[in-house]
Write an enzyme that holds these catalytic residues in place. Structure first.
Site, mmCIF file in Angstrom:
data_model
loop_
_atom_site.group_PDB
_atom_site.id
_atom_site.type_symbol
_atom_site.label_atom_id
_atom_site.label_comp_id
_atom_site.label_asym_id
_atom_site.label_seq_id
_atom_site.Cartn_x
_atom_site.Cartn_y
_atom_site.Cartn_z
ATOM 1 N N ASP A 25 0.871 -1.169 0.000
ATOM 2 C CA ASP A 25 0.000 0.000 0.000
ATOM 3 C C ASP A 25 0.907 1.218 0.000
ATOM 4 O O ASP A 25 1.459 1.605 1.030
ATOM 5 C CB ASP A 25 -0.896 -0.014 1.247
ATOM 6 C CG ASP A 25 -1.788 1.227 1.348
ATOM 7 O OD1 ASP A 25 -1.779 2.042 0.413
ATOM 8 O OD2 ASP A 25 -2.484 1.367 2.369
ATOM 9 N N LYS A 87 2.682 11.300 -3.344
ATOM 10 C CA LYS A 87 1.689 10.583 -4.144
ATOM 11 C C LYS A 87 0.756 11.545 -4.877
ATOM 12 O O LYS A 87 0.250 11.231 -5.957
ATOM 13 C CB LYS A 87 0.893 9.660 -3.226
ATOM 14 C CG LYS A 87 -0.117 8.751 -3.901
ATOM 15 C CD LYS A 87 -0.711 7.815 -2.871
ATOM 16 C CE LYS A 87 -1.798 6.926 -3.444
ATOM 17 N NZ LYS A 87 -2.330 5.982 -2.434
ATOM 18 N N GLU A 183 -7.278 0.488 -4.517
ATOM 19 C CA GLU A 183 -7.250 0.406 -3.056
ATOM 20 C C GLU A 183 -8.588 -0.061 -2.453
ATOM 21 O O GLU A 183 -8.592 -0.948 -1.581
ATOM 22 C CB GLU A 183 -6.823 1.758 -2.474
ATOM 23 C CG GLU A 183 -5.350 2.057 -2.735
ATOM 24 C CD GLU A 183 -4.980 3.502 -2.514
ATOM 25 O OE1 GLU A 183 -5.870 4.290 -2.110
ATOM 26 O OE2 GLU A 183 -3.812 3.868 -2.739
ATOM 27 N N ASP A 205 -12.934 5.087 1.255
ATOM 28 C CA ASP A 205 -11.481 5.138 1.473
ATOM 29 C C ASP A 205 -11.007 6.587 1.467
ATOM 30 O O ASP A 205 -10.863 7.205 0.414
ATOM 31 C CB ASP A 205 -10.789 4.331 0.367
ATOM 32 C CG ASP A 205 -9.269 4.288 0.546
ATOM 33 O OD1 ASP A 205 -8.751 4.920 1.482
ATOM 34 O OD2 ASP A 205 -8.610 3.617 -0.267
#
Length: 621
Positions: A25, A87, A183, A205
């Protein structure tokens, strides 16, 4: 004589035959790596027992770099060279990066932004590769062998450029990517297999930098994604920014603060937000470069007023995903919460109100994605467990199409199409005698090309001259299981063909990646030495602590001369654990081990006598 281990057909291979694969992850705030061991997915810990690796990299003037907790600890002192939340910059342009509000020295580069550091310009791909390399090292140390590959998770709403950037970062870190996995889908796998769940589930999420929501149908081992939505520029960082803006607005002269002051405020704001998940009142406390101490109170109620617009943005995405799935909130059996930001009470309350039920939080929201990725990696590596039979059907998050005359978008593959998928459509020429066609591939939901993301351009040449509208050009889009795209154009009468594997041009060429891989190989010896030193330092620290504990309990077993010898060796090992000389550390560890060998034997004798005291021989048979 060694015993031959045999597996029944379809069963998991024998332990010595298992192929080691991990799930990673790669998060905005923290990253994790997990693997399936003894048929159970588990997060792999670092040498100090920590599961999370902060997604932070600090570049030092001497050419070295620091990753993780050590980088995070000094970020306020050196904000320009300590890259966090990288990210959010993957596959993004400089303008998009600046719009995020992040304060770095962004450099305009073709396709993807770069960041200026003391070591020169670095791309988000390079920064991410350092984080992935750290996780790879952790995995090989924990599992005891090299990896055959990894499943790396990405936000469901990552577009093609962001997915390609993630794949290249993994390649640069020396990882073989078995699959890129959304994800929310990874979380659904972990939750569904853990709880033998069936029915329609939503996965909400909210991480440090991105938000995703997916609607899945779980039926007898089939994980089918029905619809997905989200926002790749919305996450915990944005809630922290709201707190920081509130504090800055209340203080005179904040517009003249240094970059160090701004980073210190952001760090304090994040810590305050996290505390408010458990407390009703807190304070944003930090120190400015001029020595001024700032202590600004904040209540949970005040924070929730600030946060409400951002929460509503996530709920709007959830409502749209439900509409795309042709479902009502009441049709959803459970809502799985993923991401550290879902610990905020206002988030859980708002999600509960939307779906009319208490969200599911029985799996750690920080770990559930990595655990699901590990299960998928284990399956793709060929380590199918006895009785394991499940299938994953994911979807494409954003529509793919072509530019047509007038700058309009012709959609070829609509969003939420199950992948892998292939779709084709025929086009024709616009002018008489036209012998070539320029094909522009775009991604997005808007009608105008200017409002969508450009993915690639290529040309089909050699079309036989015909009157306008007579030629038949068949354009085929193919999306693989990672959500990555290939496009082929073929003129039907002549058979001429042109194709492109869509690889966005974001300023990191294949030659550059090859050079970086070569650099990483050339530095392998230095990396190995650094690892060896760290292992020796850890061993020294553990031995020093053990000896001190033993002396506190059984020092009476030693005469003054022996105690003095051990104390000297103990002091030498304690000093050596902080040195950068691996041989010196090893020698100090060995000297302390030798000095305490007799002491250890006496302690064992005493322990055995104590255990046997008062017991008869018959009691032990």
């Amino acid at each position: 004589m060694a015993l031959l281990q045999i597996s029944e057909p379809g069963e998991s291979p024998a332990p010595h035959e298992r192929k080691l694969a991990v799930g990673i992850d790669l998060g905005t705030t923290n990253s994790l790596v997990a693997a399936v061991r003894s048929s159970v997915p588990e997060v792999l810990l670092d040498e100090t027992g920590r599961a999370l690796l902060p997604s932070a990299v600090r570049y030092l003037p001497d050419g070295a770099m620091v990753v993780g907790y050590d980088a995070l600890a000094t970020q306020a002192e050196d904000p320009s060279n300590t890259i966090v939340s990288v990210k959010r910059f993957m596959g993004r342009t400089a303008d998009e990066a600046r719009a995020s509000g992040a304060r770095y020295d962004f450099v305009d580069a073709p396709g993807m932004v770069r960041l200026q550091t003391v070591q020169g310009e670095v791309s988000p791909i390079e920064v991410s590769s350092h984080i992935l390399a750290q996780l790879r090292a952790r995995a090989t140390a924990a599992l005891g062998d090299d990896l055959v590959g990894a499943v790396i998770t990405v936000p469901a709403y990552f577009d093609d450029a962001q997915r390609q950037a993630t794949r290249d970062a993994a390649r640069l870190a020396g990882l073989n990517v078995l699959r890129l996995l959304n994800e929310p889908t990874a979380a659904a796998i972990a939750y569904g297999l853990e709880n033998a769940a069936e029915g329609v589930y939503a996965v909400y999420d909210l991480g440090g930098g991105t938000f995703d929501v997916s609607i899945l149908r779980l039926t007898k081992g089939v994980f089918e994604v029905i619809a997905t939505g989200g926002d790749t520029a919305l996450g915990g960082d944005d809630f922290d920014a709201l707190i920081a803006e509130r504090v800055a607005a209340s203080l005179p002269g904040a517009d003249r603060w240094s970059r160090q002051d701004r980073r210190a405020l952001t760090v304090a704001a994040r810590a305050a937000r996290e505390r408010l998940s458990a407390e009703t009142h807190t304070a944003i406390t930090f120190q400015l470069q001029d020595g001024t101490q700032v202590d600004s109170p904040l209540s949970r109620a005040q924070f929730e007023v600030l946060a409400e617009p951002l929460i509503e943005r996530t709920l709007a995405c959830a409502r749209r995903a439900l509409r795309d799935a042709a479902l009502q909130p009441a049709d959803v059996k459970g809502v799985v919460m993923v991401g550290g930001a879902t610990r905020m009470p206002i988030v859980r309350r708002a999600v509960g109100e939307l779906f009319g039920q208490t969200p599911l939080t029985d799996l750690d929201p920080d770990q559930v994605v990595a655990l699901g990725a590990a299960l998928q990696a284990n399956l793709l590596a060929g380590n199918r467990l006895p009785g394991e039979d499940w299938l994953l059907l994911d979807v494409i998050p954003l529509s793919l199409g072509l530019e047509t005359m007038g700058g309009l978008v012709e959609r070829i593959i609509p969003r939420n199409s199950t992948i892998p998928v292939a779709r084709a459509q025929e086009f024709t020429t616009f002018k008489d005698g036209q012998s070539a066609m320029s094909i522009h591939v775009v991604q997005g939901e808007r009608e105008l090309v200017s409002a969508c993301r450009s993915l690639a351009r290529f040309e089909l040449r050699g079309i036989p001259p015909m009157v306008a509208g007579a030629a038949r050009i068949r354009v085929t889009f193919q999306v693989d299981a990672d959500g990555l795209l290939g496009v082929t154009a073929r003129e039907q009468s002549s058979g001429i063909e042109a194709s492109v594997v869509v690889k966005p041009s974001y300023g990191l060429s294949d030659d550059e990646i090859t050079r970086m891989l070569a650099d990483s190989i050339s530095q392998a010896d230095a990396d190995a030495r650094a690892r060896m030193l760290r292992e020796q330092q850890v061993e020294a620290r553990q031995l020093v602590e053990s000896v001190r504990a033993a002396l506190a309990a059984d020092a009476d077993l030693l005469d003054p001369r022996e105690r003095a010898e051990i104390d000297g060796a103990l002091q030498a090992a304690d000093t050596a654990q902080h040195r950068e000389d691996v041989e010196a550390v090893r020698a100090a560890v060995q000297a302390l081990s030798d000095a305490t060998a007799s002491f250890a034997a006496r302690r064992m004798d005493r322990s055995i006598r104590t255990a046997l005291s008062g017991r008869k021989l018959d009691d032990l048979t």
